[in-house]
Design a protein around this motif. Structure first.
Motif, PDB file in Angstrom:
ATOM      1  N   UNK A  69      -0.279  -5.126  10.893  1.00 21.97           N
ATOM      2  CA  UNK A  69       0.395  -4.113  10.067  1.00 21.97           C
ATOM      3  C   UNK A  69       1.746  -3.744  10.657  1.00 21.97           C
ATOM      4  N   UNK A  70       2.739  -3.606   9.779  1.00 21.00           N
ATOM      5  CA  UNK A  70       4.095  -3.258  10.217  1.00 21.00           C
ATOM      6  C   UNK A  70       4.575  -1.934   9.598  1.00 21.00           C
ATOM      7  N   UNK A  71       4.029  -1.597   8.427  1.00 14.19           N
ATOM      8  CA  UNK A  71       4.525  -0.419   7.703  1.00 14.19           C
ATOM      9  C   UNK A  71       3.409   0.215   6.887  1.00 14.19           C
ATOM     10  N   UNK A  72       3.587   1.500   6.626  1.00 19.96           N
ATOM     11  CA  UNK A  72       2.725   2.230   5.700  1.00 19.96           C
ATOM     12  C   UNK A  72       3.589   2.735   4.551  1.00 19.96           C
ATOM     13  N   UNK A  73       3.266   2.308   3.342  1.00 22.01           N
ATOM     14  CA  UNK A  73       3.978   2.773   2.151  1.00 22.01           C
ATOM     15  C   UNK A  73       3.167   3.939   1.584  1.00 22.01           C
ATOM     16  N   UNK A  74       3.766   5.107   1.550  1.00 26.42           N
ATOM     17  CA  UNK A  74       3.050   6.325   1.147  1.00 26.42           C
ATOM     18  C   UNK A  74       3.677   6.882  -0.129  1.00 26.42           C
ATOM     19  N   UNK A  75       2.846   7.341  -1.050  1.00 28.18           N
ATOM     20  CA  UNK A  75       3.382   7.867  -2.307  1.00 28.18           C
ATOM     21  C   UNK A  75       2.591   9.084  -2.767  1.00 28.18           C
ATOM     22  N   UNK A  76       3.262   9.962  -3.510  1.00 29.80           N
ATOM     23  CA  UNK A  76       2.640  11.165  -4.062  1.00 29.80           C
ATOM     24  C   UNK A  76       2.550  11.023  -5.582  1.00 29.80           C
ATOM     25  N   UNK A 168      -0.384   2.384   1.248  1.00 23.58           N
ATOM     26  CA  UNK A 168      -0.585   0.943   1.334  1.00 23.58           C
ATOM     27  C   UNK A 168      -0.279   0.504   2.767  1.00 23.58           C
ATOM     28  N   UNK A 169      -1.229  -0.144   3.388  1.00 33.48           N
ATOM     29  CA  UNK A 169      -1.008  -0.756   4.699  1.00 33.48           C
ATOM     30  C   UNK A 169      -0.496  -2.175   4.441  1.00 33.48           C
ATOM     31  N   UNK A 170       0.615  -2.545   5.064  1.00 30.41           N
ATOM     32  CA  UNK A 170       1.189  -3.867   4.823  1.00 30.41           C
ATOM     33  C   UNK A 170       1.768  -4.476   6.099  1.00 30.41           C
ATOM     34  N   UNK A 171       1.813  -5.791   6.120  1.00 33.98           N
ATOM     35  CA  UNK A 171       2.451  -6.490   7.243  1.00 33.98           C
ATOM     36  C   UNK A 171       3.922  -6.788   6.960  1.00 33.98           C
ATOM     37  N   UNK A 172       4.453  -6.206   5.877  1.00 39.74           N
ATOM     38  CA  UNK A 172       5.876  -6.305   5.575  1.00 39.74           C
ATOM     39  C   UNK A 172       6.633  -5.271   6.411  1.00 39.74           C
ATOM     40  N   UNK A 173       7.675  -5.724   7.074  1.00 35.48           N
ATOM     41  CA  UNK A 173       8.462  -4.805   7.903  1.00 35.48           C
ATOM     42  C   UNK A 173       9.468  -4.070   7.015  1.00 35.48           C
ATOM     43  N   UNK A 174       9.309  -2.749   6.930  1.00 40.43           N
ATOM     44  CA  UNK A 174      10.155  -1.926   6.057  1.00 40.43           C
ATOM     45  C   UNK A 174      10.786  -0.810   6.887  1.00 40.43           C
TER      46      UNK A 174
END
Length: 308
Positions: A69-76, A168-174
């Motif tokens: 994992x590289x990033x966490x995409x968080x949304x409301x 969203x847990x992702x291995x995309x570096x953001x």
């Protein structure tokens, strides 16, 4: 016209905006020792509800979910539709189940992300909607979506605290976002009006005294717990700390159709007594209050019928 290439952060947020989701931010995958201390202290004080992930380390590190994992995409995801008088259900569970609705939106978003980043080999995404080990509200804070209220809720400028959080847990570096340098007004109305006196004076709470927890608690309730429920005439959830919060005045209504349509205002004891457990699940499977089953709802409705 600028030809500047958009960052991964901007691309992700544009995708969310295409789906009508304005509040999106990027958080790191590991959290500092301060949160660990807070969680340990709550555990030692007996303030946890028991519904949380028991392993504190899993609440602090997304690489325990996805190794690379590289990033966490968080949304409301906003859900407020205005006040409904004499409802015995919290406003968060009157519309369709947010677990289903938010997951559906985020599944579509993840598909778009994978389309956009086709050059990223083995791009992985894993969605969580109130069912993951990480501390959702802390993620929302770190990602800059909103700021903390004394009641522990995340407050957004446009929708107040009436938002669900998905990540969203992702291995995309953001590129990561920064927290908002802001606090709530600290008027303490949430603390003074909390039915179970669950809210403390330092952004802390005893979850076991929270009315929302009490309505979902298994087994027999104490007389104190029953009285709290009867006094507030609610059989599932609680909105009081949000209703009295000045940050929730004049907020905008949700733009998500599933939270606006087919609203259930009340459940009643006669109907619940007449249907089987199977019928209850079939009828209410797409509502957030159904997860505890018919038994808890029946118990709570019977408490409402009790004579003082």
């Amino acid at each position: 016209m600028s030809n500047k290439k958009k960052s991964n952060n901007e691309i992700i947020k544009d995708i969310f905006k295409d789906y009508g989701i304005e509040y999106c931010g990027i958080a790191p995958v590991k959290f500092d020792e301060n949160l660990k201390k807070i969680l340990k202290k709550r555990e030692e004080d007996g303030f946890l509800s028991g519904m949380e992930e028991k392993d504190i380390e899993k609440r602090l590190d997304a690489t325990l979910i996805m190794e690379d994992a590289k990033s966490l995409i968080v949304a409301a995801f906003p859900y407020y539709i205005g006040e409904i008088e004499n409802s015995n259900l919290s406003c968060y569970c009157r519309g369709y189940d947010y677990h289903i609705v938010v997951r559906g939106i985020m599944e579509n978003i993840c598909s778009k992300i994978k389309e956009k980043f086709t050059k990223k080999e083995n791009l992985k995404t894993e969605i969580f909607v109130d069912n993951g080990p990480l501390v959702d509200r802390h993620l929302a804070y770190l990602s800059g979506i909103g700021f903390f209220g004394l009641n522990g809720s995340i407050i957004t400028e446009k929708y107040g605290s009436y938002v669900f959080i998905g990540y969203i847990v992702t291995n995309l570096d953001i590129e990561k976002d920064e927290p908002i340098n802001k606090t709530c007004l600290k008027c303490k109305k949430c603390i003074k009006n909390c039915p179970g006196n669950a809210l403390l004076d330092n952004y802390n709470m005893n979850a076991k005294k929270c009315l929302s927890y009490i309505t979902q608690k298994k087994g027999e309730l104490t007389e104190i717990e029953k009285n709290v429920m009867k006094k507030n005439k609610i059989i599932f959830g609680c909105d009081i700390c949000q209703k009295v919060c000045p940050h929730n005045k004049n907020i905008e209504y949700t733009n998500i159709e599933e939270f606006k349509n087919n609203i259930i205002k009340n459940l009643n004891i006669d109907e619940i007594n007449q249907i089987s457990n199977r019928e209850f699940k079939r009828k209410y499977f797409d509502r957030a209050f159904s997860w505890r089953g018919k038994g808890i709802i029946k118990r709570n409705l019977e408490i409402m019928e009790e004579k003082d």
